[in-house]
Scaffold this motif. Structure first.
Motif, PDB file in Angstrom:
ATOM      1  N   LEU A   9       0.726  -1.167   0.062  1.00 29.68           N
ATOM      2  CA  LEU A   9      -0.037   0.077  -0.166  1.00 29.68           C
ATOM      3  C   LEU A   9       0.753   1.354   0.001  1.00 29.68           C
ATOM      4  N   LEU A  10       1.931   1.189   0.689  1.00 33.17           N
ATOM      5  CA  LEU A  10       2.794   2.351   0.724  1.00 33.17           C
ATOM      6  C   LEU A  10       3.463   2.500  -0.695  1.00 33.17           C
ATOM      7  N   ALA A  11       3.816   1.545  -1.414  1.00 33.40           N
ATOM      8  CA  ALA A  11       4.501   1.630  -2.665  1.00 33.40           C
ATOM      9  C   ALA A  11       3.228   2.140  -3.678  1.00 33.40           C
ATOM     10  N   VAL A  12       2.044   1.728  -3.504  1.00 42.72           N
ATOM     11  CA  VAL A  12       1.000   2.074  -4.443  1.00 42.72           C
ATOM     12  C   VAL A  12       0.822   3.531  -4.187  1.00 42.72           C
ATOM     13  N   ASN A  13       0.808   3.951  -2.847  1.00 40.64           N
ATOM     14  CA  ASN A  13       0.455   5.251  -2.586  1.00 40.64           C
ATOM     15  C   ASN A  13       1.515   6.393  -3.208  1.00 40.64           C
ATOM     16  N   LEU A  14       2.894   5.812  -2.928  1.00 42.29           N
ATOM     17  CA  LEU A  14       4.016   6.692  -3.456  1.00 42.29           C
ATOM     18  C   LEU A  14       3.885   6.819  -5.035  1.00 42.29           C
ATOM     19  N   TRP A  15       3.462   5.595  -5.663  1.00 37.59           N
ATOM     20  CA  TRP A  15       3.481   5.667  -7.132  1.00 37.59           C
ATOM     21  C   TRP A  15       2.270   6.673  -7.451  1.00 37.59           C
ATOM     22  N   THR A  16       1.237   6.525  -6.929  1.00 38.40           N
ATOM     23  CA  THR A  16      -0.078   7.369  -7.162  1.00 38.40           C
ATOM     24  C   THR A  16       0.581   8.864  -7.124  1.00 38.40           C
ATOM     25  N   MET A  17       1.092   9.481  -5.949  1.00 43.67           N
ATOM     26  CA  MET A  17       1.515  10.577  -5.743  1.00 43.67           C
ATOM     27  C   MET A  17       2.404  11.152  -6.959  1.00 43.67           C
ATOM     28  N   LEU A  18       3.371  10.308  -7.220  1.00 43.97           N
ATOM     29  CA  LEU A  18       4.222  10.366  -8.469  1.00 43.97           C
ATOM     30  C   LEU A  18       3.643  10.841  -9.576  1.00 43.97           C
ATOM     31  N   ARG A  19       2.606   9.880  -9.936  1.00 46.45           N
ATOM     32  CA  ARG A  19       1.755  10.151 -11.301  1.00 46.45           C
ATOM     33  C   ARG A  19       1.000  11.380 -11.409  1.00 46.45           C
ATOM     34  N   PHE A  20       0.482  11.738 -10.300  1.00 45.70           N
ATOM     35  CA  PHE A  20      -0.256  12.942 -10.094  1.00 45.70           C
ATOM     36  C   PHE A  20       0.556  14.142 -10.300  1.00 45.70           C
ATOM     37  N   TYR A  21       1.802  13.994  -9.633  1.00 46.05           N
ATOM     38  CA  TYR A  21       2.889  14.975  -9.858  1.00 46.05           C
ATOM     39  C   TYR A  21       2.987  15.079 -11.498  1.00 46.05           C
ATOM     40  N   GLN A  22       3.457  14.139 -11.825  1.00 49.39           N
ATOM     41  CA  GLN A  22       3.942  13.897 -13.380  1.00 49.39           C
ATOM     42  C   GLN A  22       2.873  14.642 -14.363  1.00 49.39           C
ATOM     43  N   ASP A  23       1.344  14.302 -14.067  1.00 50.48           N
ATOM     44  CA  ASP A  23       0.405  14.732 -14.882  1.00 50.48           C
ATOM     45  C   ASP A  23       0.375  15.991 -14.717  1.00 50.48           C
ATOM     46  N   LYS A  24       0.377  16.689 -13.539  1.00 54.41           N
ATOM     47  CA  LYS A  24       0.303  18.256 -13.318  1.00 54.41           C
ATOM     48  C   LYS A  24       1.581  18.863 -14.056  1.00 54.41           C
ATOM     49  N   GLN A  25       2.597  18.361 -13.860  1.00 57.68           N
ATOM     50  CA  GLN A  25       3.837  18.984 -14.846  1.00 57.68           C
ATOM     51  C   GLN A  25       3.736  19.003 -16.251  1.00 57.68           C
ATOM     52  N   ARG A  26       3.027  17.835 -16.646  1.00 60.96           N
ATOM     53  CA  ARG A  26       2.804  17.662 -18.408  1.00 60.96           C
ATOM     54  C   ARG A  26       1.598  18.606 -18.558  1.00 60.96           C
ATOM     55  N   ALA A  27       0.806  18.995 -17.592  1.00 57.11           N
ATOM     56  CA  ALA A  27      -0.257  19.891 -17.866  1.00 57.11           C
ATOM     57  C   ALA A  27       0.407  21.453 -18.151  1.00 57.11           C
ATOM     58  N   ILE A  28       1.205  21.393 -17.097  1.00 57.36           N
ATOM     59  CA  ILE A  28       1.886  22.678 -17.332  1.00 57.36           C
ATOM     60  C   ILE A  28       2.556  23.175 -18.436  1.00 57.36           C
ATOM     61  N   VAL A  29       3.282  22.305 -18.877  1.00 57.38           N
ATOM     62  CA  VAL A  29       4.288  22.622 -20.086  1.00 57.38           C
ATOM     63  C   VAL A  29       3.415  22.008 -21.305  1.00 57.38           C
ATOM     64  N   GLY A  30       2.209  21.567 -21.360  1.00 64.03           N
ATOM     65  CA  GLY A  30       1.291  21.313 -22.535  1.00 64.03           C
ATOM     66  C   GLY A  30       1.659  19.857 -23.090  1.00 64.03           C
ATOM     67  N   ARG A  31       2.392  19.180 -22.539  1.00 66.46           N
ATOM     68  CA  ARG A  31       2.593  17.731 -23.049  1.00 66.46           C
ATOM     69  C   ARG A  31       1.285  16.784 -22.896  1.00 66.46           C
ATOM     70  N   ARG A  32       1.708  15.569 -23.395  1.00 63.43           N
ATOM     71  CA  ARG A  32       0.667  14.857 -23.676  1.00 63.43           C
ATOM     72  C   ARG A  32       0.464  14.144 -21.978  1.00 63.43           C
ATOM     73  N   ARG A  33      -0.797  13.911 -21.717  1.00 65.07           N
ATOM     74  CA  ARG A  33      -1.423  13.772 -20.405  1.00 65.07           C
ATOM     75  C   ARG A  33      -1.366  12.455 -19.726  1.00 65.07           C
ATOM     76  N   ILE A  34      -1.426  12.007 -18.611  1.00 66.96           N
ATOM     77  CA  ILE A  34      -1.526  10.771 -18.308  1.00 66.96           C
ATOM     78  C   ILE A  34      -3.022  10.409 -18.097  1.00 66.96           C
ATOM     79  N   PRO A  35      -3.581   9.210 -18.784  1.00 68.45           N
ATOM     80  CA  PRO A  35      -5.057   9.422 -18.896  1.00 68.45           C
ATOM     81  C   PRO A  35      -5.640   9.246 -17.466  1.00 68.45           C
ATOM     82  N   GLU A  36      -6.840   9.914 -17.307  1.00 70.71           N
ATOM     83  CA  GLU A  36      -7.431   9.977 -16.040  1.00 70.71           C
ATOM     84  C   GLU A  36      -7.834   8.354 -15.636  1.00 70.71           C
ATOM     85  N   ALA A  37      -8.120   7.526 -16.550  1.00 72.66           N
ATOM     86  CA  ALA A  37      -8.361   6.222 -16.180  1.00 72.66           C
ATOM     87  C   ALA A  37      -7.018   5.477 -15.469  1.00 72.66           C
ATOM     88  N   ASP A  38      -5.964   5.751 -15.883  1.00 71.33           N
ATOM     89  CA  ASP A  38      -4.756   5.363 -15.299  1.00 71.33           C
ATOM     90  C   ASP A  38      -4.682   5.889 -13.879  1.00 71.33           C
TER      91      ASP A  38
END
Length: 90
Positions: A9-38
């Protein structure tokens, strides 16, 4: 079993936090986003606490519908399952 569940659960939560961060960064620079389903799938497999924390910390997907509704539904289902297991264990 708890010995394996907590690190998982700790690993899944760390991975989730990382992916949300990556998606936010991609949104800021206008890159391809992480699908909401993921992102929702990560929440579903146990990353719900990190998903809620990341939304607040990164101010990401806080007003997005139906994403928010799905995330709350996932949390409600997980809470119901946890309560069911707790009652069964008694």
């Amino acid at each position: 079993m708890l010995v394996y569940a907590i690190p998982a659960l700790l690993a899944v939560n760390l991975w989730t936090m990382l992916r949300f961060y990556q998606d936010k960064q991609r949104a800021i620079v206008g890159r391809r986003r992480i699908p909401e389903a993921d992102l929702l799938a990560l929440a579903f497999i146990g990353g719900t606490p990190a998903a809620f924390a990341a939304r607040r910390l990164f101010r990401h997907k806080t007003r997005k519908q139906p994403f928010t509704t799905w995330l709350w539904l996932i949390m409600a289902i997980q809470l119901g399952v946890a309560i069911g297991f707790a009652i069964y264990a008694i």
